[in-house]
Design a protein around this motif. Structure first.
Motif, PDB file in Angstrom:
ATOM      1  N   LEU A 232       0.758  -1.163   0.076  1.00 30.52           N
ATOM      2  CA  LEU A 232       0.032   0.086   0.006  1.00 30.52           C
ATOM      3  C   LEU A 232       0.949   1.250  -0.130  1.00 30.52           C
ATOM      4  O   LEU A 232       0.516   2.339  -0.629  1.00 30.52           O
ATOM      5  CB  LEU A 232      -0.868  -0.104   0.993  1.00 30.52           C
ATOM      6  CG  LEU A 232      -1.841   1.155   1.187  1.00 30.52           C
ATOM      7  CD1 LEU A 232      -2.632   1.126   0.027  1.00 30.52           C
ATOM      8  CD2 LEU A 232      -2.578   1.368   2.449  1.00 30.52           C
ATOM      9  N   THR A 233       1.938   1.252   0.799  1.00 34.84           N
ATOM     10  CA  THR A 233       2.772   2.468   0.767  1.00 34.84           C
ATOM     11  C   THR A 233       3.420   2.829  -0.533  1.00 34.84           C
ATOM     12  O   THR A 233       3.254   3.877  -0.866  1.00 34.84           O
ATOM     13  CB  THR A 233       3.830   2.425   1.889  1.00 34.84           C
ATOM     14  OG1 THR A 233       4.144   3.578   2.436  1.00 34.84           O
ATOM     15  CG2 THR A 233       5.107   1.742   1.458  1.00 34.84           C
ATOM     16  N   ILE A 234       3.660   1.959  -1.518  1.00 36.47           N
ATOM     17  CA  ILE A 234       4.265   2.314  -2.645  1.00 36.47           C
ATOM     18  C   ILE A 234       2.777   2.563  -3.551  1.00 36.47           C
ATOM     19  O   ILE A 234       2.994   3.672  -4.288  1.00 36.47           O
ATOM     20  CB  ILE A 234       4.927   1.193  -3.464  1.00 36.47           C
ATOM     21  CG1 ILE A 234       4.140  -0.093  -3.795  1.00 36.47           C
ATOM     22  CG2 ILE A 234       6.268   0.918  -2.719  1.00 36.47           C
ATOM     23  CD1 ILE A 234       4.943  -0.952  -4.676  1.00 36.47           C
ATOM     24  N   GLN A 235       1.892   2.118  -3.244  1.00 34.00           N
ATOM     25  CA  GLN A 235       0.721   2.590  -4.195  1.00 34.00           C
ATOM     26  C   GLN A 235       0.081   3.883  -3.663  1.00 34.00           C
ATOM     27  O   GLN A 235       0.111   5.070  -4.586  1.00 34.00           O
ATOM     28  CB  GLN A 235      -0.714   1.601  -3.938  1.00 34.00           C
ATOM     29  CG  GLN A 235      -0.390   0.172  -4.838  1.00 34.00           C
ATOM     30  CD  GLN A 235      -1.505  -0.697  -4.501  1.00 34.00           C
ATOM     31  OE1 GLN A 235      -2.320  -0.196  -3.716  1.00 34.00           O
ATOM     32  NE2 GLN A 235      -1.388  -1.643  -5.491  1.00 34.00           N
ATOM     33  N   TRP A 236      -0.073   4.270  -2.682  1.00 35.01           N
ATOM     34  CA  TRP A 236      -0.370   5.436  -1.944  1.00 35.01           C
ATOM     35  C   TRP A 236       0.530   6.301  -1.640  1.00 35.01           C
ATOM     36  O   TRP A 236       0.514   7.521  -2.452  1.00 35.01           O
ATOM     37  CB  TRP A 236      -1.456   5.057  -0.628  1.00 35.01           C
ATOM     38  CG  TRP A 236      -1.794   6.315   0.081  1.00 35.01           C
ATOM     39  CD1 TRP A 236      -1.176   6.604   1.304  1.00 35.01           C
ATOM     40  CD2 TRP A 236      -2.610   7.603  -0.296  1.00 35.01           C
ATOM     41  NE1 TRP A 236      -1.726   7.946   1.733  1.00 35.01           N
ATOM     42  CE2 TRP A 236      -2.533   8.287   0.720  1.00 35.01           C
ATOM     43  CE3 TRP A 236      -3.309   7.601  -1.387  1.00 35.01           C
ATOM     44  CZ2 TRP A 236      -3.292   9.556   0.659  1.00 35.01           C
ATOM     45  CZ3 TRP A 236      -3.963   8.769  -1.580  1.00 35.01           C
ATOM     46  CH2 TRP A 236      -4.080   9.837  -0.529  1.00 35.01           C
TER      47      TRP A 236
ATOM     48  N   ASN B  87      -6.374   2.450  -3.008  1.00 31.50           N
ATOM     49  CA  ASN B  87      -6.692   1.064  -3.229  1.00 31.50           C
ATOM     50  C   ASN B  87      -7.561   0.612  -1.944  1.00 31.50           C
ATOM     51  O   ASN B  87      -7.154   0.569  -0.929  1.00 31.50           O
ATOM     52  CB  ASN B  87      -5.348   0.022  -3.311  1.00 31.50           C
ATOM     53  CG  ASN B  87      -5.902  -1.496  -3.439  1.00 31.50           C
ATOM     54  OD1 ASN B  87      -7.049  -1.616  -3.362  1.00 31.50           O
ATOM     55  ND2 ASN B  87      -4.881  -2.114  -3.746  1.00 31.50           N
ATOM     56  N   ALA B  88      -8.882   0.586  -2.392  1.00 28.79           N
ATOM     57  CA  ALA B  88      -9.764   0.352  -1.265  1.00 28.79           C
ATOM     58  C   ALA B  88     -10.121  -1.303  -1.283  1.00 28.79           C
ATOM     59  O   ALA B  88     -10.995  -1.634  -0.656  1.00 28.79           O
ATOM     60  CB  ALA B  88     -10.998   0.955  -1.368  1.00 28.79           C
ATOM     61  N   GLY B  89      -9.391  -1.883  -1.769  1.00 30.45           N
ATOM     62  CA  GLY B  89      -9.787  -3.433  -2.140  1.00 30.45           C
ATOM     63  C   GLY B  89      -8.582  -4.362  -1.740  1.00 30.45           C
ATOM     64  O   GLY B  89      -8.633  -5.321  -2.187  1.00 30.45           O
ATOM     65  N   ILE B  90      -7.713  -4.037  -0.661  1.00 31.31           N
ATOM     66  CA  ILE B  90      -6.667  -4.691  -0.176  1.00 31.31           C
ATOM     67  C   ILE B  90      -7.226  -6.285   0.093  1.00 31.31           C
ATOM     68  O   ILE B  90      -6.432  -7.314  -0.364  1.00 31.31           O
ATOM     69  CB  ILE B  90      -5.900  -3.870   1.100  1.00 31.31           C
ATOM     70  CG1 ILE B  90      -5.513  -2.467   0.650  1.00 31.31           C
ATOM     71  CG2 ILE B  90      -4.818  -5.108   1.317  1.00 31.31           C
ATOM     72  CD1 ILE B  90      -5.032  -1.902   1.653  1.00 31.31           C
ATOM     73  N   MET B  91      -8.126  -6.286   0.897  1.00 32.68           N
ATOM     74  CA  MET B  91      -8.873  -7.481   1.146  1.00 32.68           C
ATOM     75  C   MET B  91      -8.776  -8.573   0.044  1.00 32.68           C
ATOM     76  O   MET B  91      -8.453  -9.708   0.109  1.00 32.68           O
ATOM     77  CB  MET B  91     -10.170  -7.093   1.677  1.00 32.68           C
ATOM     78  CG  MET B  91     -11.004  -8.335   2.030  1.00 32.68           C
ATOM     79  SD  MET B  91     -12.708  -8.039   2.326  1.00 32.68           S
ATOM     80  CE  MET B  91     -13.430  -8.049   0.888  1.00 32.68           C
TER      81      MET B  91
ATOM     82  N   ILE C 148     -13.861  -5.045  -6.737  1.00 22.63           N
ATOM     83  CA  ILE C 148     -13.380  -6.247  -7.136  1.00 22.63           C
ATOM     84  C   ILE C 148     -12.948  -6.985  -5.770  1.00 22.63           C
ATOM     85  O   ILE C 148     -13.304  -8.195  -6.048  1.00 22.63           O
ATOM     86  CB  ILE C 148     -11.929  -5.961  -7.826  1.00 22.63           C
ATOM     87  CG1 ILE C 148     -11.380  -7.145  -8.745  1.00 22.63           C
ATOM     88  CG2 ILE C 148     -10.858  -5.524  -7.203  1.00 22.63           C
ATOM     89  CD1 ILE C 148     -12.287  -7.265 -10.047  1.00 22.63           C
ATOM     90  N   SER C 149     -12.753  -6.215  -4.704  1.00 23.45           N
ATOM     91  CA  SER C 149     -12.372  -7.238  -3.642  1.00 23.45           C
ATOM     92  C   SER C 149     -13.783  -7.880  -3.070  1.00 23.45           C
ATOM     93  O   SER C 149     -13.553  -8.801  -2.831  1.00 23.45           O
ATOM     94  CB  SER C 149     -11.816  -6.178  -2.493  1.00 23.45           C
ATOM     95  OG  SER C 149     -12.890  -5.471  -1.986  1.00 23.45           O
ATOM     96  N   GLU C 150     -14.864  -7.165  -3.056  1.00 24.75           N
ATOM     97  CA  GLU C 150     -16.307  -7.772  -2.787  1.00 24.75           C
ATOM     98  C   GLU C 150     -16.426  -9.115  -3.708  1.00 24.75           C
ATOM     99  O   GLU C 150     -16.846 -10.220  -3.222  1.00 24.75           O
ATOM    100  CB  GLU C 150     -17.306  -6.853  -2.903  1.00 24.75           C
ATOM    101  CG  GLU C 150     -17.024  -5.882  -1.901  1.00 24.75           C
ATOM    102  CD  GLU C 150     -17.279  -6.557  -0.345  1.00 24.75           C
ATOM    103  OE1 GLU C 150     -18.015  -7.489  -0.294  1.00 24.75           O
ATOM    104  OE2 GLU C 150     -16.890  -5.700   0.713  1.00 24.75           O
TER     105      GLU C 150
ATOM    106  N   HIS D 258      -8.802  -6.435   6.931  1.00 25.85           N
ATOM    107  CA  HIS D 258      -7.982  -6.615   5.904  1.00 25.85           C
ATOM    108  C   HIS D 258      -7.879  -5.541   4.729  1.00 25.85           C
ATOM    109  O   HIS D 258      -6.870  -5.592   3.771  1.00 25.85           O
ATOM    110  CB  HIS D 258      -8.372  -7.967   5.057  1.00 25.85           C
ATOM    111  CG  HIS D 258      -8.398  -8.793   5.987  1.00 25.85           C
ATOM    112  ND1 HIS D 258      -9.753  -9.579   6.522  1.00 25.85           N
ATOM    113  CD2 HIS D 258      -7.172  -9.834   6.562  1.00 25.85           C
ATOM    114  CE1 HIS D 258      -9.276 -10.708   7.327  1.00 25.85           C
ATOM    115  NE2 HIS D 258      -8.070 -10.611   7.324  1.00 25.85           N
ATOM    116  N   THR D 259      -8.688  -4.270   4.816  1.00 26.67           N
ATOM    117  CA  THR D 259      -8.382  -3.090   4.210  1.00 26.67           C
ATOM    118  C   THR D 259      -7.861  -2.078   5.009  1.00 26.67           C
ATOM    119  O   THR D 259      -7.143  -1.332   4.978  1.00 26.67           O
ATOM    120  CB  THR D 259      -9.447  -3.049   3.149  1.00 26.67           C
ATOM    121  OG1 THR D 259      -9.697  -3.997   2.208  1.00 26.67           O
ATOM    122  CG2 THR D 259      -9.353  -1.740   2.276  1.00 26.67           C
TER     123      THR D 259
END
Lengths: 425, 234, 332
Positions: free
Chosen positions: A52-56, A63-67, A204-206, A330-331
Motif C-alpha cells: 500500500l505504501t508504494i501505491q498510496w 486502493n480500497a480493495g486490499i482485502m 473487485i475485492s467484494e 484486511h483493508t
C-alpha cells in the motif's frame, strides 16, 4: 559518523526502541509463543502495508480493495500447497474440468483477439460491439459447461484439493495472481480520476470474496481448508516457540528483501519519477512522462505484495477461510498502518504495521474488558446489558479505527515518520 | 474620493509574490485600464482586489472603506462585481439563470435590472432559455458581464473581456463597456488591446514586474512615446 | 400466464424497489460529488444510520402509526430525516470541512469518508447490536395480493405496503427535487456551484449554505432509502459496502453531477440486477412444453450469490465505453 546517524534518526530510534520494549513486555506477560505469533502476523501485515505504501505513498493511488488481493494470494497458496486430492484426479472429473477450462481459455483468446481487430481497419464502435457480444457468449458457454462439472465435484469429492507444491511457490504465484487482477482494474481506471480506482477496487475485492466463498468446487467455500502446510518445520517437530521463530525468521527475510528493493527503487529514477507524478501530474505529463504506465506498474507491483503478504499470512494461520476476509481487518486496518506510520516512508510503514497490529490485537481483550466493566456497573444500577454485549464490544474497535483515520488525516497527515522530502541540487 | 483604490499592495500565490506594490485609484464613474506585459500582475491585481488571493502588504479601499482580503461574497454585497477571463459563465444553466445567479444576493425584485441587461445585450434576450455553454465566445462574454451587472454594482472589474474574440465582437464589447460606464458604473479592466482600451480610459495603469511603471490619464499614456514604444506595439 | 406474473413479481416489482433505493442513494452521492468534489464512501452507512434513527423513534412511539393508518416507521421517517440531516451537517463540520479548508487532494477526502463510515458503523453496532432488526415494532407489514382478471393467471401479483410507500415517496422526492433545483433560488445556486464553484463564489453565492443544503438533501434521501429498504426487508447493520457499489455505479452510469442521471442510473442498475439473477427458464417453460425443448432448470445469467458482480461490471462497462455516463456528467 554513527553519532551523526543517531542524531539524524533520533525519532526513528526512539519509536522502534519503544516498539521493541512493548513486544518484550507482551512476550513476558502473554508468553513467548503468543508474542511470536503476533509478530509473524504483524510481519505479514507489514508486507501488505509495503504494497500500500508504494501505491498510496509513492504514487498516490487509492486502493480500497486490499482485502481482495490478500484473499487472492491466500487462495492461490492454498491451491498450490494443499495436498493433492487423489480422489479427484483419479476420477473422470479432472478431465471434464480440463475441457471446461480449455473452453474458457479459447474464449479468452477470442475476446483478446477481438479487441485487436481495430488494427485491421475495423471501426472502434464495431469492435466494442463484437467484443461485448463475444464476452456474453463466452460467459454463457463457460457457465453452462462448468455448472454440471462443479456440481459433481462438490458431490463426489468435495473440492479439487491442492497441487501439493511447496508453499513459497504458492506465495509467488499468489502475488502474481493479485497483480494480474490489479492489471485488469488498473488498466481501466488509472486514466480516470482517483475516486474511480477506489470504487473499482472496492468492487473487485467484494467480487473476489464472493467468488472464493461460493466456488465450493475450487475453494471448498465456507467449509474452509486446513491445515495448510508450512515451508518451515511445524510445531509438531520443534514445539510452538521454535516453529514460530523459524517462520518469523523466514518472513523477516522476505521483509528485508522487500525493504531493500523498495529503498533502492524509491531513490532510483523510477521512484523519483513516480513521486514527481504524484506531486504534480500536469507538469509530469508536460515533460512527456507516461504517467499511466508508471502508475499501472506501481499498482500491479503493490498488489503483488498484498497478494504475497496475504499468502504468507494464510499459510501461517494454516487456514484458508474466504468468509474470514472483512474490509475492516484486511483493508482499512492496513490503511491505518500506512497513514499512521507515514505513507511513502518504508521505515514508517514498517513501524506503523507492527505498532498498529499490536494495538489491534490488544484492543480485543481491552474492549471486552471495558465492556465488562460497563456490564458490571449496569448490573449494579439495575440496567440489564444486551445479550450480545461482547460482539458489540468488538464493534467499538471499528469506531476506533474510523476515528484514528479521521484524526490522523486531520492532525498528522504525514504520519509519525513522514516521508523525507529529498532535496536535489 | 476614489471609489476604488489600491495602496501599495503586495501579494501572490503560495509564498511567491507577484504583486510588489501596485497603486491604482479610480473615481466614481471612471474607466480605469490596466495594461502591461504577460506576467506583469494585471489579472493578479484584479483578483487581489476581489479577495481571491492573499494580500500580504498594503491596503485596498472601496469608497474609503478598507476591504483588504475581504471575502468575495461580502464584496459583492458592497457593490463590487468581477468578471473573470475564463470559465465566466455557468455552462449548464440557461442565460437567464446565469443572470439570476448574478442577482443571488439581492432580496428585492430584480426584474428591471434584468430588462436593462437585455437592453445592453439584445442578443441575450433571444437566447435567454438556451444553456450558456451553447453560446459563442462573444455571447458568453456578454452573459458574464450581464451576470456581473445584475447586482447593479458601483464598480465592475473586468479581466480581459475581449480576449480571443473576433474584431466585431471586440468592438461591441468596448461599446458596451462605454455604455455601462455612462450609467455611472466605475470600471477597472485589464486589457491586451491596449490602444483601444486606453482610448476609452479615464485612467491608465501600466504594470511591469508587479508594480506601477506608468500611471496617468488614458490620453496621456496613449501619447507618451515611451509607453507607445514598449507597450502599445510602436 | 403464471410465468408472466412470476416475472412481474420477481423482476418488475423487485427491480423497481431496489432501483428506487439505488436512485435515492445515487442522488445523494452525485450531489455531494458535484458540490464537494469527492466520492462519499460513507453514504451506505449514512443510510443505515438514518434507518436506525427511524427504528429508535419507532420504538419510542410505537403507536404513532395507528392514528394515520400507516406503518409507524414511515410516520417517524420525516423526523429521522431531520435528525440525520443534522448529523450529516455535523459530520461535515467535524471531519470534512477542516480538510476541505486545508485544500487536500480529493482522495484524502475519500479516505476521510471511509473514516466516517467506520465510525458510523461502530456507533450503530454498539448501540443497536449486530443482528437484523424489524422496523415493524407494533404493527405488521401489509401485503397486497392483486388478482389478475385472466383465467390462466392463478398466481397473484404481490406488492407490500412498504413497496407502495417507497414508489410514492420516490416519485414525490424526485419531482420535489426537480422543482427545487430548477425553480428555487437556492436550488439554482446549487446547480451553479456544481457547474462552476469559483464563479458561484464570485457571484456572491454563499457556498457554505449550498454545502449545508447538499448535506440536508443527501441526509434526507439516505434516511428515506435506508428506512424504506428496511421496511421492505429487514434492517441490517452491515449494509454499507454492499450497497455502496451499486449506488456509485448508478451515479456514474447516469453521469456524475446529474441528479436525473442518478435516478436513471439507479433504475438501470436495479433492473440489471434483478434481470441478471432472474431464472429465465421459468419464463421459457411454456415454450419448452410447446416445442419440446430440453432446457436446464436454471437459466439465470448470474447466480444470486454473485449479484454484486452486476453493478461492478456495469461500472466497468460504462468506464470503458462512456466514462461521462448517460447524461454527459463530469468525469470524476
Amino acid at each position: 559518523m554513527s553519532n551523526k546517524l543517531l542524531m539524524n534518526h533520533k525519532k526513528e530510534f526512539l519509536l522502534f526502541g519503544g516498539l521493541f520494549a512493548i513486544i518484550l513486555l507482551i512476550m513476558a506477560f502473554m508468553g513467548t509463543a503468543y508474542g511470536l505469533r503476533m509478530l509473524v502476523e504483524a510481519a505479514c501485515y507489514a508486507i501488505i502495508a509495503f504494497g500500500l505504501t508504494i501505491q498510496w505513498g509513492y504514487a498516490g493511488l487509492f486502493n480500497a480493495g486490499i482485502m481482495g488481493f490478500m484473499a487472492m494470494g491466500a487462495f492461490v497458496t492454498m491451491l498450490f500447497s494443499f495436498p493433492v486430492n487423489e480422489q479427484f484426479w483419479s476420477s473422470g472429473l479432472a478431465g471434464d474440468l480440463g475441457s471446461v477450462l480449455l473452453k474458457l481459455i479459447i474464449g479468452i483468446v477470442l475476446i483478446v483477439g477481438s479487441i485487436k481487430i481495430t488494427r485491421f481497419g475495423v471501426p472502434k464502435k464495431a469492435q466494442q460491439a463484437v467484443t461485448l457480444v463475444l464476452i456474453g457468449v463466452v460467459y454463457l458457454v463457460y457457465m453452462n459447461a462448468l455448472a454440471p462439472v462443479a456440481d459433481s465435484i462438490e458431490k463426489e469429492v468435495g473440492f479439487i484439493g491442492g497441487f501439493g507444491l511447496p508453499s513459497w511457490l504458492g506465495w509467488v504465484v499468489g502475488g502474481i495472481a493479485a497483480g494480474l487482477i490489479a492489471y485488469f482494474v488498473g488498466h481501466i481506471c488509472l486514466g480516470l480520476r482517483s475516486d474511480y480506482l477506489a470504487i473499482a477496487t472496492l468492487g473487485i475485492s467484494e467480487i473476489i470474496k464472493a467468488f472464493l466463498k461460493n466456488a465450493d468446487w475450487l475453494t471448498n467455500g465456507t467449509l474452509t481448508v486446513s491445515p495448510l502446510p508450512w515451508p518451515t518445520p511445524g510445531a509438531a517437530d520443534l514445539g510452538f516457540i521454535m516453529a514460530r521463530a523459524s517462520y518469523l525468521s523466514l518472513t523477516a527475510l522476505v521483509i528485508a528483501l522487500i525493504f531493500f528493493l523498495l529503498t533502492r527503487a524509491y531513490n532510483a529514477p523510477w521512484g523519483r519519477m513516480l513521486r514527481a507524478i504524484r506531486d504534480n501530474e500536469v507538469s509530469s505529463l508536460a515533460m512527456g512522462k507516461d504517467v499511466n504506465k508508471r502508475r499501472l506498474e506501481v499498482f500491479v507491483f503493490g498488489s503483488f505484495l498484498m497478494g504475497v503478504g496475504g499468502a504468507i499470512l494464510a499459510t501461517f494461520n494454516g487456514l484458508f477461510d474466504p468468509n474470514g476476509y472483512i474490509p475492516l481487518n484486511h483493508t482499512f486496518l492496513i490503511w491505518v498502518m500506512v497513514i499512521l506510520g507515514g505513507a511513502g516512508n518504508n521505515l514508517g510503514t514498517l513501524f506503523g504495521a507492527v505498532f498498529v497490529y499490536i494495538i489491534w490485537t490488544m484492543s480485543e481483550p481491552a474492549a471486552l474488558f471495558v465492556f465488562d466493566i460497563i456490564r458490571n456497573i449496569g448490573d449494579s444500577v439495575g440496567w440489564e446489558a444486551p445479550q450480545d454485549l461482547d460482539s458489540r464490544a468488538l464493534q467499538a474497535r471499528v469506531f476506533v479505527i474510523g476515528l484514528t483515520i479521521s484524526l490522523v488525516l486531520r492532525y498528522a497527515p504525514k504520519g509519525v515518520i513522514p516521508e523525507k522530502v529529498a532535496r536535489h541540487g | 474620493m476614489a471609489i476604488i483604490e489600491t495602496k501599495n499592495i503586495h501579494g501572490g500565490y503560495g509564498g511567491m509574490n507577484i504583486l510588489n506594490g501596485v497603486n491604482m485609484s479610480i473615481e466614481q464613474g471612471e474607466v480605469g485600464v490596466i495594461i502591461g506585459a504577460n506576467g506583469a500582475g494585471k489579472s493578479t491585481s484584479l483578483k487581489a482586489i476581489f479577495g481571491l488571493l492573499n494580500v500580504t502588504e498594503g491596503a485596498i479601499e472601496l469608497n474609503g472603506e478598507n476591504i483588504t482580503n475581504q471575502a468575495p461574497h461580502l464584496l459583492v454585497e458592497m457593490g463590487m462585481a468581477f468578471v473573470p477571463q475564463e470559465k465566466n459563465v455557468f455552462v449548464s444553466m440557461t442565460v437567464e439563470e446565469n443572470l439570476e445567479m448574478g442577482a443571488f444576493l439581492r432580496k428585492d425584485n430584480f426584474k428591471s435590472t434584468l430588462d436593462s441587461v437585455y437592453h445592453y445585450f439584445p442578443d441575450l434576450k433571444d437566447k435567454r432559455y438556451q444553456p450558456a455553454g451553447e453560446l459563442s465566445g462573444g455571447q458568453r462574454q456578454m452573459v458574464a458581464m450581464g451576470r456581473a451587472l445584475m447586482i447593479e454594482p458601483k464598480v465592475l472589474l473586468l479581466d480581459e473581456p475581449t480576449a480571443g474574440l473576433s474584431p466585431l465582437y471586440m468592438n461591441e464589447i468596448f461599446d458596451r463597456v462605454v455604455a455601462i460606464n455612462k450609467e455611472g458604473v466605475g470600471i477597472l479592466m485589464v486589457e491586451q488591446n491596449a490602444k483601444q482600451a486606453l482610448a476609452i480610459a479615464h485612467k491608465g495603469f501600466v504594470l511591469a514586474a508587479g508594480r506601477n511603471r506608468f500611471t496617468d490619464t488614458g490620453e496621456n499614456l496613449l501619447n507618451d512615446p515611451e509607453v507607445a514604444k514598449s507597450f502599445l506595439g510602436g | 400466464m403464471n410465468e408472466l406474473v412470476f416475472f412481474i413479481n420477481k423482476v418488475l416489482i423487485s427491480g423497481a424497489v431496489i432501483g428506487s433505493i439505488y436512485a435515492m442513494g445515487a442522488i445523494g452521492v452525485t450531489l455531494i460529488f458535484s458540490i464537494l468534489r469527492f466520492a462519499h464512501f460513507a453514504h451506505g452507512d449514512l443510510m443505515t444510520t438514518g434507518a436506525f434513527v427511524t427504528l429508535f423513534l419507532t420504538a419510542m412511539f410505537p403507536e404513532a402509526g395507528h392514528a394515520v393508518g400507516l406503518p409507524t416507521a414511515f410516520v417517524m421517517m420525516p423526523f429521522a430525516m431531520v435528525i440525520t440531516s443534522f448529523l450529516a451537517i455535523g459530520l461535515d463540520k467535524a471531519f470534512y470541512k477542516p480538510l476541505r479548508e486545508a485544500n487536500v487532494k480529493p482522495v484524502v477526502m475519500v479516505m476521510a469518508s471511509i473514516g466516517v463510515t467506520l465510525m458510523l458503523q461502530g456507533v450503530v453496532r454498539i448501540f443497536f447490536g449486530t443482528s437484523s432488526r424489524n422496523l415493524f415494532v407494533d404493527d405488521r407489514k401489509e401485503i397486497f395480493r392483486l388478482e389478475l382478471p385472466w383465467e390462466l393467471a392463478s398466481r397473484k401479483i404481490i406488492i407490500t405496503e412498504p413497496q407502495v410507500l417507497l414508489f410514492v415517496f420516490t416519485i414525490v422526492a424526485v419531482v420535489a427535487l426537480h422543482y427545487f433545483l430548477t425553480r428555487s433560488r437556492l436550488g439554482k445556486a446549487m446547480r451553479a456551484t456544481s457547474d462552476n464553484a469559483d464563479l458561484a463564489r464570485i457571484s456572491g453565492i454563499n457556498t457554505k449554505t449550498v454545502v449545508t443544503v447538499t448535506w440536508v438533501i443527501a441526509g434526507c434521501l439516505a434516511t428515506a432509502a435506508g428506512t424504506l429498504l428496511s421496511l421492505d426487508v429487514a434492517l441490517k447493520p452491515d449494509l454499507s459496502f454492499q450497497i455502496l457499489l451499486p449506488i456509485f455505479a448508478a451515479a456514474i452510469v447516469g453521469g456524475v453531477g446529474h441528479p436525473y442521471g442518478a435516478v436513471i442510473g439507479g433504475f438501470v442498475v436495479g433492473f440489471a440486477e434483478t434481470l441478471a439473477v432472474f431464472n429465465w427458464a421459468i419464463l421459457l417453460r411454456p415454450l419448452e412444453k410447446a416445442y419440446e425443448w430440453d432446457l436446464p432448470s436454471n437459466l439465470a445469467l448470474v447466480p444470486t450469490e454473485y449479484k454484486i458482480t452486476v453493478p461492478f461490471f456495469i461500472l466497468i462497462a460504462i468506464l470503458v465505453l462512456k466514462p461521462t455516463g448517460i447524461l454527459k456528467g463530469q468525469v470524476l
